[in-house]
Design a protein around this motif. Structure first.
Motif, PDB file in Angstrom:
ATOM      1  N   MET A   1       0.854  -1.180   0.000  1.00 44.14           N
ATOM      2  CA  MET A   1       0.000   0.000   0.000  1.00 44.14           C
ATOM      3  C   MET A   1       0.901   1.244   0.000  1.00 44.14           C
ATOM      4  O   MET A   1       1.862   1.310   0.748  1.00 44.14           O
ATOM      5  N   THR A   2       0.569   2.202  -0.814  1.00 46.06           N
ATOM      6  CA  THR A   2       1.349   3.433  -0.876  1.00 46.06           C
ATOM      7  C   THR A   2       1.119   4.279   0.371  1.00 46.06           C
ATOM      8  O   THR A   2       0.137   4.098   1.092  1.00 46.06           O
ATOM      9  N   VAL A   3       2.019   5.209   0.616  1.00 47.88           N
ATOM     10  CA  VAL A   3       1.871   6.127   1.747  1.00 47.88           C
ATOM     11  C   VAL A   3       0.589   6.940   1.566  1.00 47.88           C
ATOM     12  O   VAL A   3      -0.181   7.104   2.518  1.00 47.88           O
ATOM     13  N   ARG A   4       0.347   7.384   0.363  1.00 55.00           N
ATOM     14  CA  ARG A   4      -0.873   8.157   0.092  1.00 55.00           C
ATOM     15  C   ARG A   4      -2.119   7.335   0.433  1.00 55.00           C
ATOM     16  O   ARG A   4      -3.053   7.834   1.064  1.00 55.00           O
ATOM     17  N   ALA A   5      -2.138   6.085   0.048  1.00 51.96           N
ATOM     18  CA  ALA A   5      -3.279   5.211   0.337  1.00 51.96           C
ATOM     19  C   ALA A   5      -3.438   4.988   1.844  1.00 51.96           C
ATOM     20  O   ALA A   5      -4.567   4.947   2.349  1.00 51.96           O
ATOM     21  N   ARG A   6      -2.333   4.868   2.551  1.00 53.61           N
ATOM     22  CA  ARG A   6      -2.413   4.696   4.013  1.00 53.61           C
ATOM     23  C   ARG A   6      -2.973   5.955   4.674  1.00 53.61           C
ATOM     24  O   ARG A   6      -3.781   5.871   5.608  1.00 53.61           O
ATOM     25  N   ILE A   7      -2.562   7.118   4.182  1.00 58.08           N
ATOM     26  CA  ILE A   7      -3.091   8.381   4.715  1.00 58.08           C
ATOM     27  C   ILE A   7      -4.599   8.461   4.455  1.00 58.08           C
ATOM     28  O   ILE A   7      -5.386   8.756   5.360  1.00 58.08           O
ATOM     29  N   GLU A   8      -5.000   8.182   3.224  1.00 60.67           N
ATOM     30  CA  GLU A   8      -6.426   8.220   2.879  1.00 60.67           C
ATOM     31  C   GLU A   8      -7.223   7.246   3.727  1.00 60.67           C
ATOM     32  O   GLU A   8      -8.303   7.581   4.229  1.00 60.67           O
ATOM     33  N   SER A   9      -6.715   6.049   3.894  1.00 57.60           N
ATOM     34  CA  SER A   9      -7.416   5.019   4.661  1.00 57.60           C
ATOM     35  C   SER A   9      -7.571   5.426   6.123  1.00 57.60           C
ATOM     36  O   SER A   9      -8.660   5.323   6.698  1.00 57.60           O
ATOM     37  N   ALA A  10      -6.497   5.890   6.737  1.00 54.27           N
ATOM     38  CA  ALA A  10      -6.549   6.268   8.149  1.00 54.27           C
ATOM     39  C   ALA A  10      -7.526   7.404   8.393  1.00 54.27           C
ATOM     40  O   ALA A  10      -8.329   7.362   9.344  1.00 54.27           O
ATOM     41  N   LEU A  11      -7.504   8.414   7.537  1.00 53.97           N
ATOM     42  CA  LEU A  11      -8.395   9.559   7.714  1.00 53.97           C
ATOM     43  C   LEU A  11      -9.847   9.190   7.421  1.00 53.97           C
ATOM     44  O   LEU A  11     -10.762   9.649   8.114  1.00 53.97           O
ATOM     45  N   THR A  12     -10.068   8.358   6.423  1.00 53.65           N
ATOM     46  CA  THR A  12     -11.426   7.942   6.070  1.00 53.65           C
ATOM     47  C   THR A  12     -12.041   7.098   7.190  1.00 53.65           C
ATOM     48  O   THR A  12     -13.186   7.326   7.599  1.00 53.65           O
ATOM     49  N   GLU A  13     -11.287   6.143   7.682  1.00 48.28           N
ATOM     50  CA  GLU A  13     -11.802   5.260   8.740  1.00 48.28           C
ATOM     51  C   GLU A  13     -12.129   6.020  10.018  1.00 48.28           C
ATOM     52  O   GLU A  13     -13.139   5.751  10.671  1.00 48.28           O
ATOM     53  N   ALA A  14     -11.293   6.969  10.392  1.00 52.92           N
ATOM     54  CA  ALA A  14     -11.476   7.671  11.659  1.00 52.92           C
ATOM     55  C   ALA A  14     -12.428   8.853  11.593  1.00 52.92           C
ATOM     56  O   ALA A  14     -13.149   9.121  12.553  1.00 52.92           O
ATOM     57  N   LEU A  15     -12.449   9.556  10.451  1.00 56.66           N
ATOM     58  CA  LEU A  15     -13.187  10.817  10.392  1.00 56.66           C
ATOM     59  C   LEU A  15     -14.396  10.820   9.470  1.00 56.66           C
ATOM     60  O   LEU A  15     -15.180  11.762   9.500  1.00 56.66           O
ATOM     61  N   HIS A  16     -14.548   9.828   8.636  1.00 55.31           N
ATOM     62  CA  HIS A  16     -15.672   9.738   7.693  1.00 55.31           C
ATOM     63  C   HIS A  16     -15.896  11.066   6.966  1.00 55.31           C
ATOM     64  O   HIS A  16     -16.971  11.673   7.062  1.00 55.31           O
ATOM     65  N   PRO A  17     -14.890  11.526   6.242  1.00 51.88           N
ATOM     66  CA  PRO A  17     -14.993  12.838   5.600  1.00 51.88           C
ATOM     67  C   PRO A  17     -16.019  12.882   4.474  1.00 51.88           C
ATOM     68  O   PRO A  17     -16.289  11.875   3.828  1.00 51.88           O
ATOM     69  N   VAL A  18     -16.565  14.070   4.260  1.00 46.94           N
ATOM     70  CA  VAL A  18     -17.451  14.286   3.107  1.00 46.94           C
ATOM     71  C   VAL A  18     -16.607  14.649   1.891  1.00 46.94           C
ATOM     72  O   VAL A  18     -17.066  14.539   0.762  1.00 46.94           O
TER      73      VAL A  18
END
Length: 94
Positions: A1-18
């Motif tokens: 998994m790329t660093v970008r994908a890990r950042i996206e995953s962590a933020l999406t899972e925790a914050l449920h962004p719009v």
């Protein structure tokens, strides 16, 4: 998994962004301190999430930094953050 994908995953899972946009700006920092030839060292995050409602800008940044602590301790040298609540004006959705 790329660093970008890990950042996206962590933020999406925790914050449920719009809205979430993670931009790898490593190419802009080639030759600078912390830059690696393979990239994935400098990122800009634009995130809009209900979880940020009522939080100060500093608290939002602290929350994002805490969620990305592993990445910031390792491959990520620099992270620019634009974190907003949905009711705030700001950068349009990507």
């Amino acid at each position: 998994m790329t660093v970008r994908a890990r950042i996206e995953s962590a933020l999406t899972e925790a914050l449920h962004p719009v809205s979430l946009d993670v931009v790898d700006e490593s190419h802009l920092h080639a030759g600078h301190a912390g830059a690696r030839p393979e990239g994935e060292t400098h990122f800009r995050v634009h995130i809009v999430a209900p979880a940020f409602s009522g939080m100060s800008r500093v608290d939002r940044h602290r929350r994002v930094n805490a969620l990305l602590a592993a990445e910031l301790a390792g491959p990520v040298h620099a992270l620019a953050i634009d974190a907003r609540a949905p009711e705030e004006p700001g950068r349009p959705k990507p």
